[in-house]
Scaffold this motif. Structure first.
Motif, PDB file in Angstrom:
ATOM      1  N   ASN A 216       0.832  -1.206   0.000  1.00  0.00           N
ATOM      2  CA  ASN A 216       0.000   0.000   0.000  1.00  0.00           C
ATOM      3  C   ASN A 216       0.869   1.260   0.000  1.00  0.00           C
ATOM      4  N   GLY A 217       0.295   2.330  -0.429  1.00  0.00           N
ATOM      5  CA  GLY A 217       1.013   3.603  -0.480  1.00  0.00           C
ATOM      6  C   GLY A 217       0.033   4.739  -0.714  1.00  0.00           C
ATOM      7  N   PRO A 218       0.501   5.976  -0.503  1.00  0.00           N
ATOM      8  CA  PRO A 218       1.864   6.349  -0.110  1.00  0.00           C
ATOM      9  C   PRO A 218       2.110   6.160   1.389  1.00  0.00           C
ATOM     10  N   THR A 219       2.713   5.014   1.723  1.00  0.00           N
ATOM     11  CA  THR A 219       3.145   4.693   3.078  1.00  0.00           C
ATOM     12  C   THR A 219       4.648   4.905   3.140  1.00  0.00           C
ATOM     13  N   LEU A 220       5.162   5.421   4.249  1.00  0.00           N
ATOM     14  CA  LEU A 220       6.580   5.766   4.318  1.00  0.00           C
ATOM     15  C   LEU A 220       7.234   5.260   5.595  1.00  0.00           C
ATOM     16  N   ALA A 221       8.477   4.809   5.436  1.00  0.00           N
ATOM     17  CA  ALA A 221       9.369   4.523   6.560  1.00  0.00           C
ATOM     18  C   ALA A 221      10.753   5.025   6.165  1.00  0.00           C
ATOM     19  N   SER A 222      11.557   5.370   7.145  1.00  0.00           N
ATOM     20  CA  SER A 222      12.924   5.785   6.844  1.00  0.00           C
ATOM     21  C   SER A 222      13.893   4.708   7.299  1.00  0.00           C
TER      22      SER A 222
ATOM     23  N   LEU B 136       1.185  12.440  -4.922  1.00  0.00           N
ATOM     24  CA  LEU B 136       0.522  11.810  -3.791  1.00  0.00           C
ATOM     25  C   LEU B 136       1.487  11.606  -2.634  1.00  0.00           C
ATOM     26  N   PHE B 137       2.783  11.604  -2.916  1.00  0.00           N
ATOM     27  CA  PHE B 137       3.790  11.315  -1.904  1.00  0.00           C
ATOM     28  C   PHE B 137       4.286  12.551  -1.171  1.00  0.00           C
ATOM     29  N   ILE B 138       4.413  13.679  -1.860  1.00  0.00           N
ATOM     30  CA  ILE B 138       5.016  14.853  -1.225  1.00  0.00           C
ATOM     31  C   ILE B 138       4.282  15.274   0.041  1.00  0.00           C
ATOM     32  N   PRO B 139       2.940  15.335   0.074  1.00  0.00           N
ATOM     33  CA  PRO B 139       2.277  15.683   1.342  1.00  0.00           C
ATOM     34  C   PRO B 139       2.581  14.687   2.458  1.00  0.00           C
ATOM     35  N   ARG B 140       2.748  13.407   2.113  1.00  0.00           N
ATOM     36  CA  ARG B 140       3.075  12.416   3.137  1.00  0.00           C
ATOM     37  C   ARG B 140       4.531  12.566   3.593  1.00  0.00           C
ATOM     38  N   ILE B 141       5.424  12.911   2.673  1.00  0.00           N
ATOM     39  CA  ILE B 141       6.819  13.159   3.057  1.00  0.00           C
ATOM     40  C   ILE B 141       6.885  14.339   4.028  1.00  0.00           C
TER      41      ILE B 141
ATOM     42  N   ALA C 114       4.488  15.330   5.992  1.00  0.00           N
ATOM     43  CA  ALA C 114       3.903  14.890   7.257  1.00  0.00           C
ATOM     44  C   ALA C 114       4.885  14.023   8.035  1.00  0.00           C
ATOM     45  N   PHE C 115       5.614  13.151   7.342  1.00  0.00           N
ATOM     46  CA  PHE C 115       6.617  12.321   7.992  1.00  0.00           C
ATOM     47  C   PHE C 115       7.693  13.190   8.636  1.00  0.00           C
ATOM     48  N   GLN C 116       8.123  14.204   7.926  1.00  0.00           N
ATOM     49  CA  GLN C 116       9.135  15.124   8.454  1.00  0.00           C
ATOM     50  C   GLN C 116       8.640  15.803   9.727  1.00  0.00           C
ATOM     51  N   SER C 117       7.361  16.176   9.746  1.00  0.00           N
ATOM     52  CA  SER C 117       6.792  16.848  10.908  1.00  0.00           C
ATOM     53  C   SER C 117       6.629  15.893  12.095  1.00  0.00           C
ATOM     54  N   LEU C 118       6.197  14.657  11.827  1.00  0.00           N
ATOM     55  CA  LEU C 118       5.928  13.699  12.902  1.00  0.00           C
ATOM     56  C   LEU C 118       7.187  13.046  13.451  1.00  0.00           C
ATOM     57  N   TYR C 119       8.169  12.799  12.574  1.00  0.00           N
ATOM     58  CA  TYR C 119       9.374  12.072  12.966  1.00  0.00           C
ATOM     59  C   TYR C 119      10.620  12.865  12.552  1.00  0.00           C
TER      60      TYR C 119
END
Length: 420
Positions: free
Chosen positions: A72-78, A110-115, A117-122
């Motif tokens: 599934n996506g746009p799901t992100l992990a670093s 579709l990914f940039i808003p999630r990126i 959000a990831f930056q803000s959360l983690y």
């Protein structure tokens, strides 16, 4: 002996895997649920190891000719420089709106808003990341050591990211993995998760394009109902269209387009109702049997079964989507089923009765896994292309037709529902 592909799909609540041969036969399959805790990349890897072991226990010793992955996506992990996996930001995790001045909403990505959000959360994980990866790419990285971003088709690049969009949103320095096309060879397994070393790895990338491939929804006028935690009704078209409530993206193969009508929580709504009413311990087929056997219209102004009320609400929402895409197609479509909901015979019958549509069940309800296998055999050269593989490997086993009497009763209720 037929060549085989070990197909893996990372879902929202579980990881599914299957060993599939070049004729489209599923030789063994497994499903491993994720813990309810905050997801991490390690949960994906542990589930993959368990799924491999489960398939191994069914078949004994075997070595597939390829491994192929979707998710599934746009799901992100670093992933950090020393290989640590961060928490996961799932595609459906609620996040705070990104301020307009950050460039959010000004890009088709579709990914940039999630990126963002990831930056803000983690923030710490983001700053320490050597790569930002989605679910299937994380598994590819663990299996091969190679960070890649799987692109279903070159036309998808804008829906992922472009250099211009990254720059405009202040993300030009983010460590995003390079694009490789679905069905290309990404590397060789390194022994991770118990999978033997030296096996070629490929993938489809997003699960919805894998499902389109795996149900054979690759010719204009074919359609797919992909339903699990969420649901997407998909229509293959020869050219893009613009319509209310419909998202158009490139199709699963070159030269076609896909019109999607998204229902974000059909499966989740039903499971939430089960949990809230103390029915989580009851087997899903048993509960659905009770619902189906309850009267569509109770006699003497009796009370409608509460589960039936929930199921009908879901069915009416699906019917609206089907009517929308039927109008675009100019005909009544046959909907090829995929996903967890497709496993339930009763729901498939009820869905046909409620919507008046015909539903087709292919050889496996897990279209994503069949799509992965198709990509794998295309990579191996078993077929000249993914289109050729899909045409050869996907077969319809059963058609669900609406019962005329039930459909009439549901239609009367639907018309009342539509005017509420």
């Amino acid at each position: 002996m037929n060549r085989t592909v070990f197909a893996v799909d990372i879902g929202t609540s579980s990881l599914k895997a299957a060993l599939i041969d070049s004729f489209g036969e599923v030789l063994a399959a497994a499903r491993v649920r994720f813990p309810r805790a905050q997801r991490t990349g390690e949960h994906w890897e542990n589930a993959l190891s368990s799924a491999w072991a489960a398939v191994h226990s069914q078949l004994g010793d075997f070595t597939p000719n390829a491994v192929s992955v979707s998710g599934n996506g746009p799901t992100l992990a670093s992933v950090s420089q020393d290989g640590r996996a961060s928490a996961v930001l799932l595609w459906n995790d609620p996040v705070s709106p990104i301020p307009a001045e950050s460039g959010a909403g000004k890009t088709p990505s579709l990914f940039i808003p999630r990126i963002q959000a990831f930056q803000s959360l983690y923030p710490r994980e983001f700053s320490e990341a050597s790569s930002l990866l989605s679910g299937p790419e994380y598994i590819v990285w663990r299996l091969t050591g190679s960070p890649v971003t799987i692109l279903p088709d070159p036309r998808y690049e804008k829906a992922y990211w472009t250099a211009g969009d990254l720059s405009a949103t202040g993300l030009s320095g983010v460590p995003l993995a390079p694009f490789l096309l679905a069905g290309q060879r990404f590397g060789l397994t390194n022994g991770t998760a118990g999978i033997p070393a030296g096996i070629p790895v490929t993938g489809c990338g997003p699960d919805f394009t894998a499902a389109l491939l795996g149900t054979g929804t690759i010719e204009p006028g074919t359609a797919c109902d992909r339903a699990g935690t969420s649901e997407g009704l998909n229509l293959c078209l020869g050219e893009p269209i613009s319509a209310e409530a419909v998202r158009t993206l490139p199709g699963a193969v070159p030269g076609v387009w896909n019109a999607s009508y998204i229902l974000s929580e059909t499966g989740a709504i039903f499971h939430t109702w089960r949990r809230d009413n103390g029915l989580a311990a009851m087997q899903y087929p048993e509960l659905m049997k009770q619902i189906e056997q309850s009267p569509i219209v109770p006699e003497h102004q009796g009370i409608l079964h509460p589960g039936r009320k929930v199921v009908e609400e879901i069915g009416f929402a699906v019917r609206r989507g089907i009517e929308t895409l039927n109008a675009i197609a100019g005909k009544d479509l046959v909907w090829r089923l995929s996903g967890g909901q497709a496993r339930n015979e009763i729901w498939n019958r009820m869905k046909a009765d409620i919507t008046g549509a015909r539903f087709a069940l292919t050889r496996t309800p897990d279209g994503e896994l069949m799509g992965d296998a198709i990509a794998g055999f295309a990579m191996l050269g078993e077929y000249a292309s993914m289109e050729e593989a899909a045409r050869a490997m996907v077969r319809i086993d059963k058609i669900y037709e609406p019962d005329p009497e039930n459909h009439l009763l549901y239609t009367e209720k639907y018309r009342t529902h539509a005017h509420l």
